[in-house]
Every structure is written in C-alpha cells, then in structure tokens.
Design a protein around this motif. Structure first.
Motif, mmCIF file in Angstrom:
data_model
loop_
_atom_site.group_PDB
_atom_site.id
_atom_site.type_symbol
_atom_site.label_atom_id
_atom_site.label_comp_id
_atom_site.label_asym_id
_atom_site.label_seq_id
_atom_site.Cartn_x
_atom_site.Cartn_y
_atom_site.Cartn_z
ATOM 1 N N GLY A 22 0.762 -1.469 -0.046
ATOM 2 C CA GLY A 22 0.098 0.080 0.150
ATOM 3 C C GLY A 22 0.842 1.168 0.327
ATOM 4 O O GLY A 22 2.061 1.198 0.426
ATOM 5 N N MET A 23 0.478 2.284 -0.771
ATOM 6 C CA MET A 23 1.067 3.571 -0.618
ATOM 7 C C MET A 23 0.177 4.586 -0.438
ATOM 8 O O MET A 23 -0.635 4.894 -0.775
ATOM 9 C CB MET A 23 1.708 3.565 -2.305
ATOM 10 N N CYS A 24 1.123 5.750 0.392
ATOM 11 C CA CYS A 24 0.000 6.949 0.654
ATOM 12 C C CYS A 24 -1.120 6.834 1.346
ATOM 13 O O CYS A 24 -1.386 6.330 2.279
ATOM 14 C CB CYS A 24 0.250 7.794 -0.672
ATOM 15 N N PHE A 25 -2.237 7.054 0.392
ATOM 16 C CA PHE A 25 -3.657 7.303 0.910
ATOM 17 C C PHE A 25 -3.787 5.540 1.297
ATOM 18 O O PHE A 25 -4.535 5.369 2.050
ATOM 19 C CB PHE A 25 -4.650 7.717 -0.009
ATOM 20 N N THR A 26 -3.446 4.716 0.463
ATOM 21 C CA THR A 26 -3.819 3.252 0.704
ATOM 22 C C THR A 26 -2.726 2.611 1.551
ATOM 23 O O THR A 26 -2.866 1.188 1.782
ATOM 24 C CB THR A 26 -3.962 2.549 -0.596
ATOM 25 N N GLY A 27 -1.911 3.362 2.001
ATOM 26 C CA GLY A 27 -0.628 2.603 2.787
ATOM 27 C C GLY A 27 -1.073 1.957 4.224
ATOM 28 O O GLY A 27 -0.713 0.615 4.181
ATOM 29 N N GLY A 28 -2.083 2.262 4.749
ATOM 30 C CA GLY A 28 -2.374 1.652 5.849
ATOM 31 C C GLY A 28 -3.415 0.676 5.681
ATOM 32 O O GLY A 28 -3.658 -0.474 6.464
ATOM 33 N N PHE A 29 -4.151 0.472 4.181
ATOM 34 C CA PHE A 29 -4.890 -0.442 3.955
ATOM 35 C C PHE A 29 -4.092 -1.708 3.771
ATOM 36 O O PHE A 29 -4.704 -3.084 3.859
ATOM 37 C CB PHE A 29 -5.606 -0.329 2.557
ATOM 38 N N ALA A 30 -2.639 -1.581 3.408
ATOM 39 C CA ALA A 30 -1.687 -2.759 3.436
ATOM 40 C C ALA A 30 -1.751 -3.611 4.772
ATOM 41 O O ALA A 30 -1.771 -4.898 4.587
ATOM 42 C CB ALA A 30 -0.500 -2.496 2.846
ATOM 43 N N LEU A 31 -1.913 -3.024 5.574
ATOM 44 C CA LEU A 31 -1.993 -3.586 7.206
ATOM 45 C C LEU A 31 -3.367 -4.094 7.216
ATOM 46 O O LEU A 31 -3.597 -5.280 7.796
ATOM 47 C CB LEU A 31 -1.463 -2.657 8.308
ATOM 48 N N ALA A 32 -4.423 -3.057 7.348
ATOM 49 C CA ALA A 32 -5.520 -3.761 7.342
ATOM 50 C C ALA A 32 -6.286 -5.160 6.632
ATOM 51 O O ALA A 32 -6.809 -5.756 6.995
ATOM 52 C CB ALA A 32 -6.565 -2.634 7.058
ATOM 53 N N THR A 33 -5.541 -4.965 5.199
ATOM 54 C CA THR A 33 -5.999 -6.406 4.515
ATOM 55 C C THR A 33 -5.392 -7.396 5.053
ATOM 56 O O THR A 33 -5.892 -8.395 4.822
ATOM 57 C CB THR A 33 -5.398 -6.065 3.084
ATOM 58 N N VAL A 57 3.994 -1.398 3.934
ATOM 59 C CA VAL A 57 3.109 -0.131 4.211
ATOM 60 C C VAL A 57 4.090 1.110 4.134
ATOM 61 O O VAL A 57 5.118 1.393 4.728
ATOM 62 C CB VAL A 57 2.708 -0.178 5.864
ATOM 63 N N SER A 58 3.758 1.824 2.879
ATOM 64 C CA SER A 58 4.758 2.686 2.420
ATOM 65 C C SER A 58 4.057 4.115 2.481
ATOM 66 O O SER A 58 2.851 4.347 1.978
ATOM 67 C CB SER A 58 4.976 2.631 0.857
ATOM 68 N N GLN A 59 4.596 5.068 3.327
ATOM 69 C CA GLN A 59 4.358 6.455 3.683
ATOM 70 C C GLN A 59 2.764 6.653 3.964
ATOM 71 O O GLN A 59 2.061 7.237 3.053
ATOM 72 C CB GLN A 59 4.740 7.472 2.376
ATOM 73 N N PRO A 60 2.146 5.725 4.714
ATOM 74 C CA PRO A 60 0.761 5.749 5.260
ATOM 75 C C PRO A 60 0.459 6.999 5.653
ATOM 76 O O PRO A 60 0.785 7.303 6.663
ATOM 77 C CB PRO A 60 0.693 4.762 6.137
ATOM 78 N N VAL A 61 -0.354 7.726 4.934
ATOM 79 C CA VAL A 61 -0.896 9.282 5.438
ATOM 80 C C VAL A 61 -2.352 9.110 6.012
ATOM 81 O O VAL A 61 -2.564 10.163 6.381
ATOM 82 C CB VAL A 61 -0.765 10.011 4.194
ATOM 83 N N MET A 62 -2.800 8.021 6.303
ATOM 84 C CA MET A 62 -4.276 8.063 6.671
ATOM 85 C C MET A 62 -4.063 7.241 7.988
ATOM 86 O O MET A 62 -3.695 5.919 7.866
ATOM 87 C CB MET A 62 -5.596 7.532 5.671
#
Length: 264
Positions: free
Chosen positions: A126-137, A148-153
C-alpha cells in the motif's frame, strides 16, 4: 485502445465484486500473489512501473483501481480530482480508530488471489492514501506480508492522529495476534514527511514488535542523498533508480522482503 492495453500488455482487466462493491482490477504475471494498492491520484505510470518490477520478479500482480483514472500521469489536476473523489466516497473512512469499509473488499480480493495462485500466501503493498490498507488487509489470513509505504491516513492531525493506524480496536487486536503468528510488515517513509509522521511508525513498532521492520530514509534539509525535504512517494515519484541510492535500497529491500515471505 482499452485501459488494460494502456497499462501494458502484461496486464488484463477484470471486474471484481464483493459485498455490493465492484472495482476494476488489472492482473499480470505468474507466481505468488501480490496486491499493489495505488496512491493518489490513482494507477499512475509510477505505480504501474513498480508493478512491472514485481511481474518481472516472478509474481502475479493484482492492481485494483480504487479511484482516479488508470494510466493517467500524476499531475496536479489529477491529484485534485482524486482527492475530491476520495473525500466524498463512503468506502474510505478517515477516522483514527475506524477500519475503512473498502478493507472488506480488499480482503475478499486477497483471498481470491490466494486461491488462484495456489494458496501460497499473499503480499500486499500500500502507498500513501492506501498505505494503511496494506496492514488492514492482513485481517485476511492468507495475507502473510504487508508493505506499508508512507501511510498518510488517517490524517496526522493532533497527537492521536499522528500515531493512529486507522483500525477498529478489535481489528488492531487481530492484527497484533497475526503478527505473533507469522505476519510480517515492512514500513517505508521519509524522515521529513509530515504526511507520514514518525509517531505512526512508533505505533507500528509498539503494536507489532519484531514483526515490523521500518525503513526511514533521511530527507532532512541538506541530506547526503540530495533528496528534497518534500519527498514522499518512496517507491514511485521520489524513487531515484540508481544502485546504492537510499530509495533504490528501500525498493530492493521490498523485493527481498516479499521473496522471504512468499517464496519459503
């Protein structure tokens, strides 16, 4: 010309539906499954180039198009268009302690990809806006590696927001349990990136312990690599594709990390 051919001949497009939501997904390559979740403004050429690296490295890559227009350059107009789109979309929760509804769809895609690719486990980037989604998935058991790349949300506003991961307390507890049972997470950020503050990585370390590996690239003023203090997108826009450059070292680590977790 179809959108799939604009992205590249190695990818084919299909629609994936789950729980009343349907998004277009581009699939390419052979091997273990890796979901690549694009940053704002969408599936821009930098994200597609990163996906091609994974295809060349021997992975089946799934590129869901969650917002924006596929293959469109990441210019100011497209960035603004995508920001407006995600701000009004109900799929993307912006609260510090809430898991976004889109995560259910991503989990279903990960489970489907795992079945299609031989049940060897799935990686998510996941990157930027979707960075945290990589963890949540990684709430999906088939996901064994998250980048988790540069999670901004959620938005890093205030002490709580700067440290938040954007997960329900129950989901955060589940992720913590998964980290104790084989899930590995790699995080990337630039040190001067205000959108992804250091407190967020501190939370990841406290939550995941030794299952989390953080790479923080010096982007302070006058840094040795000559990176702009505004550098943000580690794997795409801010990547300097030269051996030994810290962003290339980070990219190489991502490839090694996925190989370690998906090719055991």
């Amino acid at each position: 010309m179809s959108l799939g051919s604009q992205i590249g001949p190695e990818f084919r497009a299909f629609d994936f539906a789950h729980d009343g939501r349907t998004y277009e997904v581009f699939r390419g390559g052979l091997g273990p499954a890796v979901l690549v979740l694009h940053e704002i403004p969408g599936l821009h050429p930098g994200v597609i180039d990163f996906a091609r690296r994974l295809v060349d490295a021997g992975y089946t890559v799934y590129l869901p198009s969650l917002f924006g227009r596929p293959a469109t350059p990441a210019n100011g107009r497209e960035i603004l268009r995508s920001i407006v789109q995600v701000c009004v979309a109900r799929e993307f929760t912006k609260l510090a302690d809430r898991t976004s509804p889109i995560v259910g769809w991503l989990r279903a895609l990960a489970a489907s990809a795992d079945r299609e690719c031989g049940s060897r486990g799935v990686g998510v980037v996941g990157m930027c806006f979707t960075g945290g989604f990589a963890l949540a998935t990684a709430l999906e058991p088939s996901v064994v590696a998250s980048v988790v790349s540069q999670p901004v949300m959620p938005a890093p506003i205030g002490k709580r927001g700067r440290a938040a991961l954007g997960l329900d307390p129950e989901d955060l507890s589940t992720i913590r349990g998964r980290a104790n049972n084989g899930l590995h997470v790699l995080g990337l950020r630039f040190t001067n990136d205000r959108g992804c503050p250091p407190e967020r990585f501190e939370t990841l370390r406290a939550t995941l312990g030794t299952s989390f590996e953080g790479i923080e690239i010096d982007s302070s003023p006058g840094n040795a690599a000559g990176l702009a203090p505004s550098a943000h997108a580690v794997l795409t826009v801010s990547l300097v594709d030269e051996p030994g450059h810290p962003t290339r070292v980070a990219l190489d680590r991502v490839l090694a990390f996925l190989a370690e977790q998906l090719r055991h």
